[in-house]
Design a protein around this motif. Sequence first.
Motif, PDB file in Angstrom:
ATOM      1  N   ARG A  50       0.853  -1.201   0.000  1.00 39.28           N
ATOM      2  CA  ARG A  50       0.000   0.000   0.000  1.00 39.28           C
ATOM      3  C   ARG A  50       0.877   1.235   0.000  1.00 39.28           C
ATOM      4  NH1 ARG A  50      -2.881  -0.689   5.314  1.00 39.28           N
ATOM      5  NH2 ARG A  50      -4.637   0.576   4.648  1.00 39.28           N
ATOM      6  N   LEU A  52       1.099   5.567  -0.552  1.00 39.49           N
ATOM      7  CA  LEU A  52       0.439   6.859  -0.609  1.00 39.49           C
ATOM      8  C   LEU A  52       1.412   7.803  -1.308  1.00 39.49           C
ATOM      9  CD1 LEU A  52      -2.146   8.105   0.547  1.00 39.49           C
ATOM     10  CD2 LEU A  52      -0.907   8.515   2.660  1.00 39.49           C
ATOM     11  N   ASN A  79       9.898   7.169   0.854  1.00 40.46           N
ATOM     12  CA  ASN A  79      10.129   6.924   2.275  1.00 40.46           C
ATOM     13  C   ASN A  79       9.275   5.758   2.756  1.00 40.46           C
ATOM     14  OD1 ASN A  79      11.145   7.701   4.954  1.00 40.46           O
ATOM     15  ND2 ASN A  79       9.001   8.206   5.372  1.00 40.46           N
ATOM     16  N   ALA A  81       7.368   4.067   5.874  1.00 45.39           N
ATOM     17  CA  ALA A  81       6.896   4.297   7.237  1.00 45.39           C
ATOM     18  C   ALA A  81       7.561   3.262   8.145  1.00 45.39           C
ATOM     19  CB  ALA A  81       5.379   4.173   7.300  1.00 45.39           C
ATOM     20  N   PRO A  82       7.855   3.646   9.399  1.00 46.07           N
ATOM     21  CA  PRO A  82       8.596   2.735  10.287  1.00 46.07           C
ATOM     22  C   PRO A  82       7.918   1.384  10.465  1.00 46.07           C
ATOM     23  CG  PRO A  82       8.371   4.912  11.291  1.00 46.07           C
ATOM     24  CD  PRO A  82       7.558   4.943  10.036  1.00 46.07           C
ATOM     25  N   PHE A  83       6.565   1.386  10.393  1.00 51.82           N
ATOM     26  CA  PHE A  83       5.821   0.144  10.649  1.00 51.82           C
ATOM     27  C   PHE A  83       5.436  -0.580   9.364  1.00 51.82           C
ATOM     28  CE2 PHE A  83       3.343   4.069  11.276  1.00 51.82           C
ATOM     29  CZ  PHE A  83       2.633   4.057  10.094  1.00 51.82           C
ATOM     30  N   THR A  85       7.248  -2.489   7.366  1.00 49.88           N
ATOM     31  CA  THR A  85       7.963  -3.732   7.067  1.00 49.88           C
ATOM     32  C   THR A  85       8.047  -4.612   8.309  1.00 49.88           C
ATOM     33  OG1 THR A  85      10.021  -2.600   7.582  1.00 49.88           O
ATOM     34  CG2 THR A  85       9.421  -2.725   5.262  1.00 49.88           C
ATOM     35  N   GLU A 127       5.138   7.547  -0.043  1.00 54.37           N
ATOM     36  CA  GLU A 127       5.172   7.059   1.334  1.00 54.37           C
ATOM     37  C   GLU A 127       4.682   5.606   1.346  1.00 54.37           C
ATOM     38  OE1 GLU A 127       6.243   9.640   3.180  1.00 54.37           O
ATOM     39  OE2 GLU A 127       6.311   8.577   5.086  1.00 54.37           O
ATOM     40  N   ILE A 129       3.199   2.729   3.059  1.00 54.82           N
ATOM     41  CA  ILE A 129       2.415   2.496   4.276  1.00 54.82           C
ATOM     42  C   ILE A 129       2.567   1.041   4.703  1.00 54.82           C
ATOM     43  CG2 ILE A 129       0.075   2.551   5.255  1.00 54.82           C
ATOM     44  CD1 ILE A 129       1.248   5.301   4.555  1.00 54.82           C
ATOM     45  N   GLU A 130       2.549   0.142   3.733  1.00 57.39           N
ATOM     46  CA  GLU A 130       2.753  -1.275   4.036  1.00 57.39           C
ATOM     47  C   GLU A 130       3.454  -1.906   2.832  1.00 57.39           C
ATOM     48  OE1 GLU A 130      -0.764  -2.938   5.688  1.00 57.39           O
ATOM     49  OE2 GLU A 130       0.334  -4.521   6.707  1.00 57.39           O
ATOM     50  N   ALA A 131       4.510  -2.677   3.104  1.00 58.49           N
ATOM     51  CA  ALA A 131       5.359  -3.170   2.027  1.00 58.49           C
ATOM     52  C   ALA A 131       5.222  -4.675   1.859  1.00 58.49           C
ATOM     53  CB  ALA A 131       6.815  -2.817   2.311  1.00 58.49           C
TER      54      ALA A 131
ATOM     55  N   ILE B  43      -2.884  -0.973   9.585  1.00 56.10           N
ATOM     56  CA  ILE B  43      -1.783  -1.701   8.946  1.00 56.10           C
ATOM     57  C   ILE B  43      -2.103  -3.181   9.103  1.00 56.10           C
ATOM     58  CG2 ILE B  43       0.724  -2.092   8.955  1.00 56.10           C
ATOM     59  CD1 ILE B  43      -0.128   0.779   8.219  1.00 56.10           C
ATOM     60  N   LYS B  46       1.937  -5.875   8.716  1.00 52.16           N
ATOM     61  CA  LYS B  46       3.329  -5.655   9.106  1.00 52.16           C
ATOM     62  C   LYS B  46       3.479  -5.115  10.515  1.00 52.16           C
ATOM     63  CE  LYS B  46       4.763  -6.999   5.114  1.00 52.16           C
ATOM     64  NZ  LYS B  46       5.566  -8.178   4.868  1.00 52.16           N
ATOM     65  N   LYS B  65       5.370  -1.652  16.514  1.00 51.71           N
ATOM     66  CA  LYS B  65       6.247  -2.755  16.131  1.00 51.71           C
ATOM     67  C   LYS B  65       6.796  -3.382  17.411  1.00 51.71           C
ATOM     68  CE  LYS B  65       7.491  -4.078  12.749  1.00 51.71           C
ATOM     69  NZ  LYS B  65       6.830  -5.162  11.969  1.00 51.71           N
ATOM     70  N   ASP B 140       5.159   4.115  16.522  1.00 52.02           N
ATOM     71  CA  ASP B 140       5.548   5.160  15.577  1.00 52.02           C
ATOM     72  C   ASP B 140       4.327   5.942  15.154  1.00 52.02           C
ATOM     73  OD1 ASP B 140       8.457   5.238  14.763  1.00 52.02           O
ATOM     74  OD2 ASP B 140       8.053   3.082  14.740  1.00 52.02           O
ATOM     75  N   HIS B 142       2.830   8.555  12.668  1.00 50.96           N
ATOM     76  CA  HIS B 142       3.140   9.006  11.319  1.00 50.96           C
ATOM     77  C   HIS B 142       2.032   9.965  10.882  1.00 50.96           C
ATOM     78  CE1 HIS B 142       6.119   8.145   8.300  1.00 50.96           C
ATOM     79  NE2 HIS B 142       5.210   8.054   7.365  1.00 50.96           N
TER      80      HIS B 142
END
Lengths: 243, 270
Positions: A50, A52, A79, A81-83, A85, A127, A129-131, B43, B46, B65, B140, B142
């Motif tokens: 996902r 953005l 970029n 997002a930290p969450f 991956t 951005e 959001i989810e990878a 989310i 992940k 996380k 986190d 965001h």
Amino acid sequence: MVQDADITLIDDNGIRFDGRQTDEMRPVSMEVGVLHNADGSAMVEIGKTRILAAVYGPKELHPQHLQDQTTGILQVRYNMAPFSTEDRQKPGPNRRASEISLVARKALEPVVFLEEYPMTTVKVYIEVIEADASTRATGITAASLALADAGIPMKGLITACAAGKVGDSIVLDVASKEDSYGEADVPLAMIGGTDDITLLQIDSSGLTHEELDEALRMGKKGCEYLFEKQKEALYRQYSQVIT
Amino acid sequence: MTKEEEILQVNQEYIRRRMQQGERKDGRAFDELREITITPNYIHEKAEGSCCVQLGNTKVIAGVKVNVGTPFPDVPDEGVLMVSAEHAPLAASHFEAGPPGENSIELARVVDRAIRESGMIDTGTLCIAAGEAVYMVGIDIHVLDYDGNLIDAAAIASLVALLQTNLPPYDPETGALDRDSDGDALPVQDKALSITGYVIDDGVIFDPDYAEESIADARLTVGFKEDGTICSVQKGGWKPLTREQITDIAQQCAQLNQTVREKIKNVMAE
């Protein structure tokens, strides 16, 4: 690439681990105009990936020494997002993100009429959001929609997807398991409705020239499919007067 | 002056004028929140817990996380809780890319303080093997779209994300977490929530949009435990506040805290 004997990515009938045919994409959804502040925005989902994208501009470019009297410039920031991956991404650009920002810019630039906006910048934010693989390709597809949503003049849309090689088969739209344990990842971007490729990268443990050609054909097929989806998303947003 | 700055300035003058007549520019009562949309589990895979909160046009994701790490030497039997925040540049034209600035750090620390001081997470329950392995829970924040009142949006998102969080089982053989298993819910001892009041001239308003927030002289963020007692406070802005103002704002925050808790309860029950 990591080889793992326990994982069967593709069976004898050519069915992939998630039930897809070799030339089948994961479910796709696209929506434009999803953010309030940005001049243009889009959300693109392919399978569990996902992305953005947001566009600001054209606006005055700082620092001044970067300003060009003959053209505007495109600035792209990819970029995660930290969450987004499995393992948390440390905020801020790393070498991978910096390179993707660069190649995404090069992929988008050929269709944008930047010369109409000298001295300015158009900022594109991708951005994740989810990878789940194909984040650069999906990011470029989303960025192109966001540019259109922002009303930036363009001669076409850029559409991107990833082909790949799993076992001995060339496949479309690699998922993250296929990316990690497969034989090749071939992201490519094209100018929609043409044969022009504006981004191509390959990571592979070995690809023949024939396989390269097949991967490019497969990629084009994917781009054609996504191009239709992009147009649909824009029509949905702009084909009727909102009352 | 850019076009955006000009529009903002016109807006600011209008807000002040309306406030003198006891009104807000969008017709809301001073203590009325904008429409709020709470999306738990935003989310899908992940993150171990997550929530997207929309307050009017402000949009924030909190993602949790869970990792495994070695405990700090002085507290070998306690896990770690961390809150970070990022003002992603896609969220507003004046946000810059780069390392977290003081606003991001303050946002993270204010949200962190309410969670930590409420005792919501007992870090002792995050210990896997004393001195060797503990859960490290990272939130986190965001920011995707900025139109004022980030602190409250982030506090709501963080609370709901933590209530959604699962701890993946620890595999002592590999020393890693088994993220394919569901695991147990993160043990939660309390539910911390913060509400912020903003002072403009002589009035106090809540849940301001960007234009309103941009002329606030002071703000007061009050964190509450589930029983309604106060677990954290942060004063911001340049203007000093009197004792009377502070106790009055805290009372109003307490009311809204109940309103928001009701909304969260309804969303979680769905």
